[in-house]
Motif scaffolding. Structure first.
Motif, mmCIF file in Angstrom:
data_model
loop_
_atom_site.group_PDB
_atom_site.id
_atom_site.type_symbol
_atom_site.label_atom_id
_atom_site.label_comp_id
_atom_site.label_asym_id
_atom_site.label_seq_id
_atom_site.Cartn_x
_atom_site.Cartn_y
_atom_site.Cartn_z
ATOM 1 N N GLU A 62 0.872 -1.174 0.000
ATOM 2 C CA GLU A 62 0.000 0.000 0.000
ATOM 3 C C GLU A 62 0.908 1.223 0.000
ATOM 4 N N THR A 150 -6.302 13.271 -1.425
ATOM 5 C CA THR A 150 -6.178 13.122 0.028
ATOM 6 C C THR A 150 -5.070 12.137 0.399
ATOM 7 N N TYR A 154 -4.369 9.391 3.525
ATOM 8 C CA TYR A 154 -4.336 7.921 3.502
ATOM 9 C C TYR A 154 -2.936 7.357 3.694
ATOM 10 N N SER A 157 -2.728 6.998 7.496
ATOM 11 C CA SER A 157 -3.786 6.266 8.206
ATOM 12 C C SER A 157 -3.902 4.846 7.671
ATOM 13 N N TYR A 158 -4.326 3.941 8.542
ATOM 14 C CA TYR A 158 -4.457 2.526 8.203
ATOM 15 C C TYR A 158 -5.856 2.082 8.624
ATOM 16 N N ARG A 209 -7.562 8.955 13.593
ATOM 17 C CA ARG A 209 -7.849 8.616 12.195
ATOM 18 C C ARG A 209 -9.234 9.114 11.784
ATOM 19 N N ARG A 213 -9.789 12.054 8.953
ATOM 20 C CA ARG A 213 -10.192 11.642 7.592
ATOM 21 C C ARG A 213 -11.626 12.030 7.234
ATOM 22 N N ARG A 217 -12.528 11.830 3.194
ATOM 23 C CA ARG A 217 -12.532 10.480 2.633
ATOM 24 C C ARG A 217 -13.930 9.871 2.827
ATOM 25 N N LYS A 253 -15.713 1.973 4.720
ATOM 26 C CA LYS A 253 -14.305 2.363 4.791
ATOM 27 C C LYS A 253 -13.929 3.145 6.050
#
Length: 366
Positions: A62, A150, A154, A157-158, A209, A213, A217, A253
């Motif tokens: 990733e 964004t 990401y 963040s996980y 997170r 986000r 997101r 998500k």
């Protein structure tokens, strides 16, 4: 007929015991791990390989792909390794495959000196700034896709994507479910909170997170067949399926990552219950930022969040009725009763140990 899949991002400590991120981890460091993991030819065509060819296996790196002046990637800033499952007709099947894939990944990663750790937000880096800076071609590419802008979020963040689809569901119904899950997101995400660290210390809430986000997101993404079925929103609620297997998929998500994969099973049962439920009326196209921020800071300690989470669980229980998946909701009911999350445990451990790395080492113990 329901179908289930899970995507789970794994972070690591490196050989020196430091958090392995884009500042000192190269694509090649993670590539040597992925290379040693098996390929299952029968996984395709249900798993997407993608243009860059990075996603050849159930495990892939990733990261943020870099380009020169064409669509051929020249490099990739690495963040961690993602595991994705194939599509299953049972929740237990997806959870079992994820567990098996994780154990294989851990075995191979440890042989290279990397230890998997639970992180939903980089505990040290607050933003990702591409180095070298983006060139004109990359800027133009990013401008064409608002959600791609964004990367600064990401890359630090996980989190998991929990995928669920129902055979022959109409596009209208699909979008309605997406709007429903987006509405109830602030009340169900606290079940997974696991990002209490920020900039090298404790953050003032439970999920940095979620706080950072949300609004930028998607909470839920719905995959439609044709471009004319898209509804325009930022962040996106809808996306055109890239392979036939994605058509009709609902991807939640907004959860933080879990190191107990049975919680993913519980959450998939909850999402299934919410799809079947016909009593909850809330719908929004984009996530409520202020409500998510409140949820991120207080979780179930906030009465409004707590009461709505209770309402959501009860609606899912009622909708599942005699479905065997009903029993999978139990861990969520226990968490709600105790107003607890993984973040509470991580904070407690940090107060005892005084070291983020020492706390992270104690994740994925089972």
């Amino acid at each position: 007929m329901f179908y289930f899949g899970i995507e789970h991002e794994v972070a690591f400590l490196n050989q020196e015991g430091k958090f392995a991120d884009f500042t000192h981890t190269k694509f090649a460091d993670f590539a040597q791990i992925v290379e040693k993991l098996p390929t299952y030819p029968s996984d395709y065509p249900q798993l997407r390989v993608g243009d860059a060819g990075i996603k050849q296996k159930r495990w892939y790196i990733e990261g943020f792909e870099r380009f020169a002046d064409s669509d051929q990637p020249i490099d990739c800033s690495a963040k961690g390794i993602e595991i994705r499952t194939t599509i299953h007709t049972t929740i237990q099947g997806a959870v079992k495959e994820l567990s098996e894939s994780f154990h294989l990944l851990r075995e191979v990663a440890e042989s290279f000196g990397y230890i998997p750790v639970l992180a939903s937000f980089n505990p040290y880096k607050t933003v990702f700034s591409p180095q070298p800076p983006l060139n004109d071609y990359e800027i133009k590419q990013l401008q064409a896709y608002p959600d791609e802008q964004t990367a600064n979020i990401y890359m630090v963040s996980y989190g998991p994507d929990l995928n669920i689809s129902v055979a022959d569901m109409s596009t209208e119904r699909l979008i309605d479910i997406g709007q429903k899950l987006t509405y109830y997101s602030p009340y169900i995400v606290p079940f997974t909170y696991s990002s209490p660290f920020y900039d090298g210390s404790l953050w003032e809430g439970l999920s940095v997170r979620t706080f950072i986000r949300t609004g930028k997101r998607s909470a839920t993404l719905v995959f439609v067949e044709k471009a004319e079925q898209l509804i325009l929103s930022v962040p996106s609620l809808t996306k055109v399926a890239r392979i036939p297997a994605e058509i009709g998929r609902i991807e939640f998500k907004a959860f933080d990552s879990c190191d107990d994969f049975n919680i993913y099973g519980a959450l998939l049962a909850l999402l299934k219950g919410l799809i079947l439920d016909e009593t909850l009326q809330g719908r929004v196209t984009t996530p409520d930022t202020a409500l998510h921020e409140l949820s991120a800071k207080e979780g179930f300690d906030n009465e409004d969040i707590f009461n709505n989470a209770k309402k959501v669980i009860q609606a899912a229980e009622l909708a599942l009725n005699n479905d065997p998946d009903l029993k999978l909701l139990t861990p969520l009911k226990v968490m709600l009763e105790q107003r607890n999350s993984k973040s509470h445990k991580l904070i407690e451990m940090f107060q005892k140990l005084g070291s983020i790395e020492e706390v992270l080492r104690k994740t994925y113990q089972d």
